[in-house]
Design a protein around this motif. Structure first.
Motif, short mmCIF file in Angstrom:
data_model
loop_
_atom_site.label_atom_id
_atom_site.label_comp_id
_atom_site.label_asym_id
_atom_site.label_seq_id
_atom_site.Cartn_x
_atom_site.Cartn_y
_atom_site.Cartn_z
N PRO A 278 0.83 -1.22 0.00
CA PRO A 278 0.00 0.00 0.00
C PRO A 278 0.86 1.26 0.00
O PRO A 278 0.78 2.09 0.91
CB PRO A 278 -0.79 -0.15 1.30
CG PRO A 278 0.14 -0.87 2.22
CD PRO A 278 0.91 -1.82 1.34
N ASP B 30 -9.33 7.63 1.72
CA ASP B 30 -9.53 6.37 1.00
C ASP B 30 -9.21 6.43 -0.49
O ASP B 30 -9.53 5.50 -1.22
CB ASP B 30 -10.97 5.85 1.19
CG ASP B 30 -11.32 5.65 2.65
OD1 ASP B 30 -10.45 5.19 3.40
OD2 ASP B 30 -12.46 5.95 3.04
N ILE C 26 -8.99 2.59 -1.75
CA ILE C 26 -8.24 1.73 -0.84
C ILE C 26 -8.60 0.26 -1.05
O ILE C 26 -7.76 -0.63 -0.89
CB ILE C 26 -8.48 2.14 0.63
CG1 ILE C 26 -7.47 1.47 1.56
CG2 ILE C 26 -9.90 1.85 1.06
CD1 ILE C 26 -6.08 2.02 1.47
N LYS D 50 -5.19 -3.94 -3.94
CA LYS D 50 -4.74 -5.31 -4.19
C LYS D 50 -5.33 -5.91 -5.46
O LYS D 50 -5.05 -7.05 -5.81
CB LYS D 50 -5.08 -6.20 -3.00
CG LYS D 50 -4.33 -5.83 -1.73
CD LYS D 50 -4.67 -6.78 -0.60
CE LYS D 50 -3.89 -6.44 0.66
NZ LYS D 50 -4.18 -7.36 1.78
N TRP E 193 -4.20 0.54 6.12
CA TRP E 193 -5.48 0.06 5.58
C TRP E 193 -6.70 0.62 6.30
O TRP E 193 -7.79 0.62 5.75
CB TRP E 193 -5.54 -1.47 5.66
CG TRP E 193 -4.46 -2.17 4.88
CD1 TRP E 193 -3.44 -2.92 5.37
CD2 TRP E 193 -4.30 -2.18 3.46
NE1 TRP E 193 -2.64 -3.39 4.36
CE2 TRP E 193 -3.15 -2.95 3.16
CE3 TRP E 193 -5.01 -1.60 2.40
CZ2 TRP E 193 -2.71 -3.17 1.87
CZ3 TRP E 193 -4.55 -1.83 1.11
CH2 TRP E 193 -3.43 -2.60 0.86
N THR F 242 2.70 -7.83 6.97
CA THR F 242 1.77 -6.80 6.51
C THR F 242 1.03 -6.14 7.66
O THR F 242 -0.05 -5.59 7.46
CB THR F 242 0.75 -7.39 5.52
OG1 THR F 242 0.03 -8.45 6.16
CG2 THR F 242 1.44 -7.93 4.28
N CYS G 73 -0.34 -3.54 10.28
CA CYS G 73 -0.51 -2.09 10.31
C CYS G 73 0.31 -1.52 11.46
O CYS G 73 0.36 -2.09 12.54
CB CYS G 73 -1.98 -1.73 10.51
SG CYS G 73 -3.03 -2.09 9.10
#
Length: 679
Positions: free
Chosen positions: A29, A36, A123, A127, A271, A614, A616
């Protein structure tokens, strides 16, 4: 995500690699984000066509970062004739000052290039392979590149300007610079992120805080917030570092809701930079004894967005508290249901718990009276829509099989709820901790009904229902052959028998029969669940156990803070201290900043907690963990107009002194010493 570097101010943040570069990616990210939307997906610096490498990075402040760079491979640094300093700040917009330093004895010419681009990805699209439905345009102006995205009424824009003369094209800016011997050249790049409303203006500009803030104003706001928190003095340096880091992170995660104008805590970077029901409630419970004024805006917004109708797309039901609120393109065009989305079955009883706990600390009776109808509706949801099968338990099954969350408990990944052998149960599911939350919510609402709402009959009913729930739960969820509670029940009422950390939340709720609490603690601190760095989400030996699986073997700091609180509630103080100490020791290896989760490898295998790739960081309920652990270690509990202080500090931690603890009693001090140092 240690290889990534981030800066943030509320809902605007930038994530880059360790050179400061951003490259288009669907597996990481990276980019400049605001509410967003990714406003920069490419930001790549070269000097004479060469990429740069980091010599050093200063990221001690959340809103400002400095990169010290040189071209070529690390072995060439010694002979580098040029180096570059990138200084970037964020405050609604993004600024980067580029300084190129000529280290040679003669004048030198350089071609400095910054590749620039914006995919305006939502957001939820990061992916995925993007197939944007709108139109993206690049407009070249003198020393300015304007990147625009439009899809019907959805309009976003990134305007990039340079203070130095630049050759601008649709893919970036080029600077041809001549630098005298041992001299330098500088330009300031400014990126304005524009979020247009119906009137054709950036509607953040009409909010009380405005769309852009200076570094000075951010620093003043953060320092002012931190100054209101209790002052910690202790002999345990990792605890002191974690506490100070947590306060800084919580200050940096505050953002202003576009729609509602409230100052809120975002759940976590990258995220989850928005309001979450469950995450926000748990964070509020953690910070309440330290910064109670952060809590009321969250309570009010959750109440204001409480469900009022049946909406299958959003999993909305009357009385239900939201799961997640988003502002991006996919939510705006109802390609995702997050405007807001109600797909969590635990946020509703947790809301009731938070309302009561808030009054117990602050004495804010006015809010409790104002929220009576909201609390009643939340409890009505628990007894009606929450009880899908009419068995007296909270069950969940999404109304939206296309985009709704299948698992609507805090462990919401697809494989998190399983039998001991790894098989997945059918839906609907009734996870154990949600029944504990419902039990606690009913008892707390009974207190509010009797004390503030003048409705003793309602209080009597709630207490009776809570007692019946506790009896029923201890019959249906208890596994006598394993001596712990089932993770869940399946639709046939069969116990889902995996051993997980959820049983620690049962202690926090108070639904566990006292004679069973010791056995639950034995499992939580036993070798299958306790890694030495903390309690794993799933025990070693279970079918789906994986020490680097998101909810099936990792260690979550927030989870451990609730477990420690639960152990403390049942008088299991030594066990609570073990969990707290392990978590504080782990924090040392993360620079004081506990991540969302870390690997569940046993401490005997590694001298340090292993990062989850991954996770946060910062994340609000991880930042709140050291605060709640301080509450547990010092035995802080409000009782009427007084604060009970009953410390039990683990051996080796020495003195813990917390000054100016705020609450309805004014401000008080707490002091504890580990037992090996009290004589």
């Amino acid at each position: 995500m240690k290889e990534l570097v981030s800066i943030l101010d509320g809902n605007t943040f930038l994530v880059s690699d360790r050179r400061g570069d951003i490259e288009p990616s669907h597996d990481r990210p990276t980019g400049l984000f605001s509410f967003d939307t990714r406003f920069l997906s490419t930001w790549l610096l070269t000097v004479d066509g060469d990429r740069l490498h980091a010599l050093s990075i200063d990221d001690s402040e959340s809103y400002r970062t400095r990169f010290f760079l040189a071209p070529g491979e690390p072995t060439h640094y010694l002979d580098a004739r040029v180096s570059v300093l990138r200084t970037r700040t964020i405050g609604g917009s993004f600024d980067e000052q580029l300084t190129v330093l000529n280290h040679a004895k003669e004048e030198a010419e350089f071609i400095v290039r910054v590749e620039m681009g914006a995919d305006f990805a939502d957001i939820f699209e990061i992916k995925a392979v993007l197939r944007k439905k709108g139109r993206t345009e690049a407009t070249v102006e003198p020393n300015t590149l304007r990147l625009t995205y439009r899809r019907e009424h959805f309009h976003r824009e990134a305007t990039i300007s340079s203070s130095a003369a630049a050759e601008v094209d649709e893919a970036g800016m080029t600077f041809r610079v001549r630098i005298p011997p041992h001299g330098e050249w500088t330009t300031r790049l400014h990126v304005a992120t524009l979020i247009f409303g119906a009137r054709g203006e950036d509607f953040r500009a009409t909010t009380p805080l405005g769309g852009t803030r200076s570094v000075g104003s951010i620093q003043v706001e953060q320092d002012e917030l931190i100054s209101r928190a209790p002052k910690l003095g202790c002999d345990c340096e990792p605890l002191a570092t974690a506490y100070n880091r947590s306060l800084r992170d919580l200050a940096s995660l505050r953002y202003e809701s576009i729609t509602f104008g409230s100052r809120l805590l975002a759940a976590g970077l990258p995220w989850f930079m928005t309001l979450f029901g469950r995450d926000s409630i748990f964070t509020a419970l953690q910070v309440l004894p330290f910064l109670p004024d952060l809590v009321r805006p969250t309570i009010n917004l959750l109440a204001g967005l409480q469900g009022t109708r049946l909406d299958d797309f959003r999993d909305e039901e009357p009385g239900k508290i939201l799961h997640e609120l988003r502002y991006g393109e996919t939510a705006g065009f109802e390609e995702q249901p997050h405007s807001p989305y109600y797909g969590s079955a635990d946020s509703t009883p947790l809301f009731v718990i938070l309302v009561d706990e808030y009054e117990r600390w602050t004495g804010d009776v006015q809010l409790i009276v104002a929220l009576e109808d909201h609390v009643r509706k939340a409890l009505d949801w628990v007894d009606t829509y929450g009880d899908l099968l009419g068995t007296g338990y909270i069950w969940y099954e999404t109304r939206n099989p296309d985009t709704g969350l299948p698992n609507q408990c805090w462990k919401d990944s697809l494989d998190s709820i399983s039998f001991r052998d790894g098989a997945l149960p059918a839906f609907p599911r009734a996870t154990c901790e949600m029944q504990g939350y419902a039990y606690d919510a009913k008892l707390r609402a009974a207190r509010m009904a009797r004390k503030f709402w003048n409705d003793p009959a309602y209080a009597d009913r709630l207490e009776r229902e809570a007692a019946e729930l506790k009896e029923r739960f201890n019959r249906d969820f208890w596994l006598p052959e394993r001596e712990y509670y089932a993770l869940a029940l399946d639709p046939e009422g069969r116990p889902v028998d995996a051993l997980t950390s959820n049983i620690g939340h049962l202690l926090w709720s108070g639904i566990v029969d006292p004679e069973r609490a010791g056995r639950i603690a034995g499992h939580l601190l036993g070798p299958d669940l306790f890694s030495g760095w903390g309690v794993r989400t799933m025990a070693e030996g279970q079918g789906r156990y994986n020490p680097i699986g998101y909810h099936v073997g990792t260690v979550w700091p927030f989870d451990n803070s609730i477990i420690a609180w639960g152990l403390w509630r049942y008088g299991l103080r030594d066990e609570a201290g073990r969990v707290c100490r392990a978590m504080i020791e782990a924090a040392k290896y993360f620079g004081g900043r506990l991540p969302e989760a870390f690997a569940g490898y046993d401490r005997s295998l590694t001298d340090y907690p292993v990062e989850y790739p991954t996770a946060c960081s910062p994340q609000a309920w991880s930042a709140g963990t050291p605060l709640l652990m301080l509450r547990v270690l010092l035995g802080l509990e409000p009782q009427g107009e007084h604060l009970i202080i009953d410390p039990l500090v683990p051996p080796g931690m020495g003195r813990i002194e917390l000054l100016d603890i705020p609450g309805r009693w004014g401000r008080v001090d707490a002091l504890g010493r580990s037992r090996d140092e009290t004589s």
